[in-house]
Design a protein around this motif. Structure first.
Motif, short mmCIF file in Angstrom:
data_model
loop_
_atom_site.label_atom_id
_atom_site.label_comp_id
_atom_site.label_asym_id
_atom_site.label_seq_id
_atom_site.Cartn_x
_atom_site.Cartn_y
_atom_site.Cartn_z
N LEU A 75 -1.24 -1.34 5.59
CA LEU A 75 -1.52 0.06 5.26
C LEU A 75 -2.92 0.46 5.72
CD1 LEU A 75 -0.01 0.18 1.65
CD2 LEU A 75 0.85 1.40 3.65
N SER A 76 -3.91 -0.39 5.48
CA SER A 76 -5.28 -0.08 5.90
C SER A 76 -5.40 -0.03 7.42
CB SER A 76 -6.27 -1.09 5.31
OG SER A 76 -5.94 -2.41 5.70
N PHE A 77 -4.66 -0.92 8.11
CA PHE A 77 -4.66 -0.89 9.57
C PHE A 77 -4.17 0.47 10.08
CE2 PHE A 77 -2.03 -1.15 13.40
CZ PHE A 77 -2.97 -1.57 14.32
N PHE A 78 -3.07 0.97 9.50
CA PHE A 78 -2.51 2.24 9.97
C PHE A 78 -3.38 3.43 9.55
CE2 PHE A 78 1.51 -0.15 10.52
CZ PHE A 78 1.76 0.24 11.83
N ILE A 79 -4.11 3.30 8.43
CA ILE A 79 -5.04 4.37 8.05
C ILE A 79 -6.10 4.55 9.13
CG2 ILE A 79 -6.87 5.01 6.41
CD1 ILE A 79 -5.12 3.65 4.23
N PHE A 107 -16.17 -8.69 -2.15
CA PHE A 107 -16.41 -9.19 -0.80
C PHE A 107 -15.11 -9.42 -0.04
CE2 PHE A 107 -16.87 -12.76 2.17
CZ PHE A 107 -17.81 -12.23 3.04
N VAL A 108 -14.17 -10.13 -0.67
CA VAL A 108 -12.89 -10.45 -0.01
C VAL A 108 -12.11 -9.19 0.30
CG1 VAL A 108 -10.67 -11.62 -0.29
CG2 VAL A 108 -12.76 -12.72 -1.10
N ASN A 109 -12.03 -8.27 -0.65
CA ASN A 109 -11.23 -7.06 -0.45
C ASN A 109 -11.81 -6.13 0.60
OD1 ASN A 109 -9.47 -8.00 -2.35
ND2 ASN A 109 -9.83 -6.39 -3.86
N LEU A 111 -11.23 -3.27 4.94
CA LEU A 111 -12.10 -2.35 5.66
C LEU A 111 -12.56 -2.91 7.00
CD1 LEU A 111 -14.41 -0.70 2.94
CD2 LEU A 111 -12.33 0.18 3.97
N PHE A 112 -13.30 -3.99 6.96
CA PHE A 112 -13.96 -4.49 8.18
C PHE A 112 -12.97 -5.05 9.20
CE2 PHE A 112 -17.30 -4.81 4.89
CZ PHE A 112 -18.22 -3.95 5.46
N VAL A 113 -12.05 -5.90 8.76
CA VAL A 113 -11.11 -6.51 9.71
C VAL A 113 -10.18 -5.47 10.34
CG1 VAL A 113 -9.24 -8.18 10.00
CG2 VAL A 113 -11.22 -8.77 8.59
N PRO A 114 -9.52 -4.58 9.56
CA PRO A 114 -8.67 -3.55 10.18
C PRO A 114 -9.46 -2.63 11.10
CG PRO A 114 -8.21 -3.70 7.84
CD PRO A 114 -9.43 -4.53 8.09
N PHE A 115 -10.69 -2.27 10.68
CA PHE A 115 -11.53 -1.40 11.50
C PHE A 115 -11.82 -2.04 12.86
CE2 PHE A 115 -15.75 -0.25 13.05
CZ PHE A 115 -15.67 1.13 13.10
N ILE A 116 -12.26 -3.29 12.83
CA ILE A 116 -12.58 -3.99 14.08
C ILE A 116 -11.34 -4.14 14.95
CG2 ILE A 116 -13.32 -6.23 15.04
CD1 ILE A 116 -15.14 -6.47 12.52
N PHE A 117 -10.22 -4.46 14.32
CA PHE A 117 -8.97 -4.66 15.05
C PHE A 117 -8.52 -3.38 15.74
CE2 PHE A 117 -4.23 -5.67 14.87
CZ PHE A 117 -4.29 -6.47 16.01
N VAL A 118 -8.54 -2.26 15.01
CA VAL A 118 -8.10 -0.97 15.55
C VAL A 118 -9.00 -0.53 16.71
CG1 VAL A 118 -7.95 1.51 15.06
CG2 VAL A 118 -6.93 -0.13 13.49
N TYR A 119 -10.30 -0.62 16.52
CA TYR A 119 -11.20 -0.13 17.55
C TYR A 119 -11.33 -1.10 18.73
CZ TYR A 119 -12.04 3.83 14.68
OH TYR A 119 -11.83 4.97 13.96
#
Length: 417
Positions: A185-189, A220-222, A227-235
């Motif tokens: 869900l966060s990835f698609f956001i 930290f984990v959440n 946030l950080f992993v989906p953001f980096i992956f998408v961009y």
């Protein structure tokens, strides 16, 4: 969209007619059957001031619409508002907090499944469109289904964000599956690139992990996972897509064939048949490019504003400026006049004060956090979209969440203190 009534009489017309009028017919039938029960239970005695004011605002816009153009097809939008009003009256009278929450969940699930199917269909057609999903075919401005405009990427991002909040706050099941679902869900956001939703998603997630006791130890984990992993992956995917365009440009420029170069210049923004790289508007400043021209439009609209007791009616911004003004406050003035504008400000302030008042006794109440975050999100959206003062989805959802925040799930905590 009621303007389908101006189209040709064919199968699509018939389907659109049924889709538009069936919910209205069902509500009229239900109200007719249960009329005695409505009267006996004081069905029309409404106690929720905020929602009363909200529907009064819509009623004043209706008056303005009838006064300006009584027979305009756009006035049929108010039939949808009427359906939501009747549903609200029903839920308000029954005063069943579980039923209110069930309506929110059902509404979310229906929209989540719909948008998921749309994206799956797009990825089936063009798997590489995942690189820049918000520019894909299904989310283009002129894409239609049965003659009706398809939802935009901002609508999809909104649904995935709302569903994410429901999953993280209220859904309890296998931790591995839950985290996997929230990551998707966060990835698609992020992938759908709705700036309003992304900003609020980041801020709300940080706030929840700071202020809700049970989430503090998971901060930290959440935040890393959602946030950080989906953001980096998408961009990273977007970076690949942009580099592909630059490589194509270099290859074309190295060719000797002037005809090929000329064709590329004409179609320079096309990466393939499904990915379109949007170029900046050189007539706008950097900040106006970030706002996709909203600031330029707002300046023009504010400059044109004159004192009006009543406004120009529903969708008046598109009739005057040929586009949405993308601001709920400005729209309330244009469509309903000064009285509607003042009431709209009062409504938003009243809701904000209510949330702060309830917070003291509901700091760790997850249903309160769900309701308050939903409401805050839609109130944030009206700074950049017309929001719940026009759009059916936003209106229905904020009415449901206002009912929920006034339900026994939350109010009982105050009485127990």
């Amino acid at each position: 969209n009621p303007n389908f009534l101006m189209g040709d009489y064919n199968l699509i017309y018939a389907i659109s007619f049924i889709r538009f009028f069936l919910p209205i017919a069902i509500v009229i039938i239900v109200v007719s059957i249960s009329f005695n029960e409505i009267i006996n239970k004081n069905f029309l005695k409404i106690k929720n001031l905020e929602i009363n004011v909200l529907f009064l605002i819509l009623f004043l816009i209706l008056i303005s619409s009838i006064f300006n153009q009584a027979f305009d097809l756009d006035n049929l939008y108010f039939l949808n508002y009427f359906v939501i009003f009747i549903l609200y009256l029903n839920l308000n009278t029954r005063n069943n907090e579980k039923e209110i929450l069930a309506n929110i969940i059902l509404f979310l699930l229906c929209n989540f499944i719909t948008y998921s199917l749309i994206i799956i269909y797009q990825l089936y057609l063009e798997p590489l469109s995942i690189l820049e999903l918000y520019k894909s075919y299904v989310f283009q401005f002129d894409t239609r289904f049965l003659g009706q405009s398809m939802p935009r990427s901002t609508g999809a991002a909104r649904v995935f964000f709302l569903f994410f909040l429901f999953v993280i706050l209220l859904l309890n099941f296998n931790k591995k599956y839950k985290y996997t679902l929230m990551f998707i869900l966060s990835f698609f956001i992020f992938a759908l690139f709705s700036r309003t939703t992304i900003i609020f998603f980041v801020v709300s997630l940080i706030f929840m992990h700071i202020f809700i006791k049970i989430y503090k130890e998971k901060i930290f984990v959440n935040l890393l996972t959602f946030l950080f992993v989906p953001f980096i992956f998408v961009y990273f995917l977007s970076f690949i897509a942009i580099n592909n365009v630059k490589k194509q440009e270099i290859i074309i420029n190295e060719k000797d064939d002037e005809l090929i170069k000329e064709e590329f210049k004409k179609d320079k923004n096309v990466l393939s048949n499904f990915l379109i790289i949007k170029s900046e508007n050189n007539d706008l400043s950097d900040i106006e490019n970030i706002s996709t021209g909203r600031i330029t439009l707002w300046k023009k609209v504010i400059k044109d504003l004159r004192f009006n007791l009543f406004g120009e009616g529903i969708l008046s911004d598109k009739k005057i400026y040929n586009q949405s003004v993308s601001n709920g406050y400005i729209y309330s003035y244009i469509s309903g006049g000064i009285i509607t504008f003042i009431l709209f400000i009062f409504f938003n302030l009243k809701v904000i004060f209510k949330i702060f008042k309830l917070y003291a006794n509901n700091k760790n109440n997850l249903i309160f956090w769900l309701s308050a975050t939903y409401i805050s999100y839609f109130m944030f959206r009206i700074f950049f979209e017309n929001g719940f003062i026009l759009y059916i989805f936003d209106l229905f959802f904020i009415v449901l969440t206002l009912l929920l925040i006034n339900s026994k799930f939350i109010i009982k905590n105050i009485s127990q203190k």
